[in-house]
Design a protein around this motif. Structure first.
Motif, PDB file in Angstrom:
ATOM      1  N   SER A 253       0.828  -1.216   0.000  1.00  0.00           N
ATOM      2  CA  SER A 253       0.000   0.000   0.000  1.00  0.00           C
ATOM      3  C   SER A 253       0.857   1.259   0.000  1.00  0.00           C
ATOM      4  O   SER A 253       0.446   2.298  -0.534  1.00  0.00           O
ATOM      5  N   GLU A 254       2.040   1.169   0.607  1.00  0.00           N
ATOM      6  CA  GLU A 254       2.928   2.338   0.682  1.00  0.00           C
ATOM      7  C   GLU A 254       3.682   2.570  -0.624  1.00  0.00           C
ATOM      8  O   GLU A 254       4.308   3.620  -0.790  1.00  0.00           O
ATOM      9  N   ARG A 256       3.824   3.331  -4.597  1.00  0.00           N
ATOM     10  CA  ARG A 256       2.972   3.980  -5.585  1.00  0.00           C
ATOM     11  C   ARG A 256       2.651   3.052  -6.750  1.00  0.00           C
ATOM     12  O   ARG A 256       1.646   3.222  -7.427  1.00  0.00           O
ATOM     13  N   GLN A 257       3.525   2.121  -6.998  1.00  0.00           N
ATOM     14  CA  GLN A 257       3.293   1.177  -8.093  1.00  0.00           C
ATOM     15  C   GLN A 257       3.891  -0.166  -7.713  1.00  0.00           C
ATOM     16  O   GLN A 257       4.601  -0.288  -6.735  1.00  0.00           O
ATOM     17  N   ARG A 332      12.820   4.596  -5.675  1.00  0.00           N
ATOM     18  CA  ARG A 332      11.958   5.549  -4.972  1.00  0.00           C
ATOM     19  C   ARG A 332      11.534   4.983  -3.618  1.00  0.00           C
ATOM     20  O   ARG A 332      11.527   5.691  -2.610  1.00  0.00           O
ATOM     21  N   TYR A 333      11.226   3.685  -3.588  1.00  0.00           N
ATOM     22  CA  TYR A 333      10.771   3.078  -2.340  1.00  0.00           C
ATOM     23  C   TYR A 333      11.889   3.049  -1.304  1.00  0.00           C
ATOM     24  O   TYR A 333      11.689   3.374  -0.134  1.00  0.00           O
TER      25      TYR A 333
END
Length: 342
Positions: A253-254, A256-257, A332-333
Motif C-alpha cells: 500500500s505504501e 505507488r506502483q 523511490r521506495y
C-alpha cells in the motif's frame, strides 16, 4: 517523560552556568551523560565534559563520560586515554572497566580488552555487557566453545539480548551442532524478526530445512515473515498468518506502483494450491480494498514443490507460499524508507 526531560534541561542549564553546587556532582554528571547518550548528541556531550575537565583535570567521572562521548564519535585513541584515567580513579567501577575494555578493543588491543572484561566479571559476575563483549573477544580469537559459554551466561540473565542470541546461533553453526542451531535461530527470530540480521538468520534457518520464517522480496526490500499457515487439507488461514499478510499488504500500500505476486506450491495437489492462492488474495483484498480495486494482487499456483537456492544450497519445499512484488519503483521506495528513518 515531558517533565523528566524538562528536569534534565534545567540540570544542563544550571551545569552550564556552574550553578549546581548542592545538587551533587556525581548525580549531576550522571544525568547530563544520560541525556547526551540517549539523544546521541555526543559532540555536545564531549564539549560539556571537556569544560569540566579543564576546571578539574583529576575528575575521574568526567574523564569517564568524556571518554564515552568521544568513543561514540569514533575517536578511539582519545577515548582510551581518558577511560584509562577514569579507571585509575575508579578501579572498582565495573562500568568504567567495561568501557575501558571496549576502548582497548577499538584500539586493536584484544589482550587488554579481554583482561578488562575479566576484571569486570570478578567484581560483578552478572555484568551482562562484560559477558557479551568477552564472548565477542573470544569469538574473534576462534575460541568458539568459550565464547558460546559466555553468550549463554548472558542469555541466562537477559534472554532477549540481541547480539548474544545471534552469535550463539552463529557459533553453533560453526560447531556443526545443527539441532541446537535450528532452535537458536528460531529464538533469535522470535525476538528480532526484522532487519538485515533477521534476513541472514532466516536464510540460515531455511538451510536447516526449517521454514518457520522466510525472506520475501517486496520491491527492493527483503522482508522476513513467519510462514503462511493453513488448516491441514483446507484453504482456511491459521490466525498467526494474518500478521504476515498484514505486513505484506501495508508495504504494498505504501508503494505507488508494483504488483504483488502470490505463488502457492502444493506438491501433487493443484486443486488445494489454487484454493489457498485465492484465499490469500481474498484476505488481502478485504483488508486492503484499494489494492484489490487497483488489481495490484495476482496469484499463481503449482502442484510441484518450490525450488530455490539459499546460501548456495538448493532447497525443495513441498508446501509453501512465496510473495514477490514486481514492477515497483525500487529506488523511490528505498529512498522513502531511508527518509522515514531520518
Amino acid at each position: 517523560m515531558r517533565l523528566f526531560l524538562t528536569g534534565i534541561g534545567v540540570v544542563l542549564l544550571l551545569a552550564g552556568c556552574g550553578g549546581v553546587k548542592n545538587f551533587g556532582s556525581s548525580l549531576k554528571y550522571d544525568i547530563m551523560a544520560e541525556y547526551y547518550l540517549e539523544q546521541q548528541t555526543y559532540t555536545q556531550g564531549a564539549s560539556s565534559f571537556r569544560r569540566i575537565l579543564d576546571e578539574d583535570p583529576g575528575n575521574a567521572k568526567a574523564h569517564y563520560y568524556y571518554g564515552r562521548m568521544v568513543l561514540a564519535e569514533k575517536q578511539y585513541g582519545e577515548a582510551l586515554s581518558h577511560l584509562q584515567q577514569a579507571a585509575l580513579g575508579r578501579p572498582e567501577s565495573g562500568d568504567c572497566l567495561f568501557w575501558l575494555g571496549v576502548a582497548y578493543g577499538k584500539n586493536n588491543n584484544p589482550a587488554k580488552e579481554r583482561a578488562s572484561y575479566i576484571r569486570v566479571l570478578q567484581l560483578d559476575p552478572n555484568h551482562v555487557g562484560a559477558l557479551v563483549y568477552l564472548g565477542h573477544n573470544l569469538l574473534k580469537a576462534g575460541e568458539h566453545e568459550k565464547s558460546l559459554a559466555r553468550y549463554q551466561q548472558a542469555l541466562d540473565l537477559n534472554p532477549h539480548h540481541a547480539q548474544a542470541l545471534y552469535n550463539r546461533a552463529f557459533i553453533l553453526r560453526k560447531l556443526g551442532r545443527s539441532p541446537e542451531e535450528r532452535i537458536a535461530w528460531l529464538l533469535y527470530l522470535d525476538s528480532y524478526p526484522a532487519g538485515k540480521f533477521a534476513n541472514l538468520a532466516a536464510d540460515r534457518l531455511n538451510t536447516l530445512e526449517n521454514y518457520s520464517y522466510r525472506n520475501h522480496n517486496l520491491g527492493g526490500r527483503v522482508v522476513t515473515l513467519t510462514d503462511v499457515g493453513f488448516v491441514p487439507f483446507k484453504d482456511e488461514l491459521l490466525d498467526y498468518t494474518r500478521e504476515s499478510l498484514d505486513i505484506v499488504g501495508t508495504i504494498l500500500s505504501e508503494m505507488r506502483q508494483g504488483t504483488l505476486q502470490i505463488e502457492v506450491y502444493q506438491k501433487n495437489d493443484n486443486k488445494l494450491a489454487k484454493k489457498r492462492a485465492l484465499a490469500l488474495r481474498s484476505y488481502l483484498c478485504k483488508k486492503f480494498p484499494q489494492l484489490g480495486a487497483a488489481r495490484r494482487i495476482e496469484v499463481s499456483w503449482f502442484d510441484v514443490p518450490e525450488s530455490r537456492v539459499v546460501l548456495k544450497k538448493r532447497l525443495t519445499i513441498d508446501e509453501s507460499v512465496r510473495f514477490v512484488v514486481t514492477g515497483a519503483d525500487e529506488k523511490r521506495y528505498i529512498k522513502a524508507e531511508k527518509n522515514k528513518k531520518t
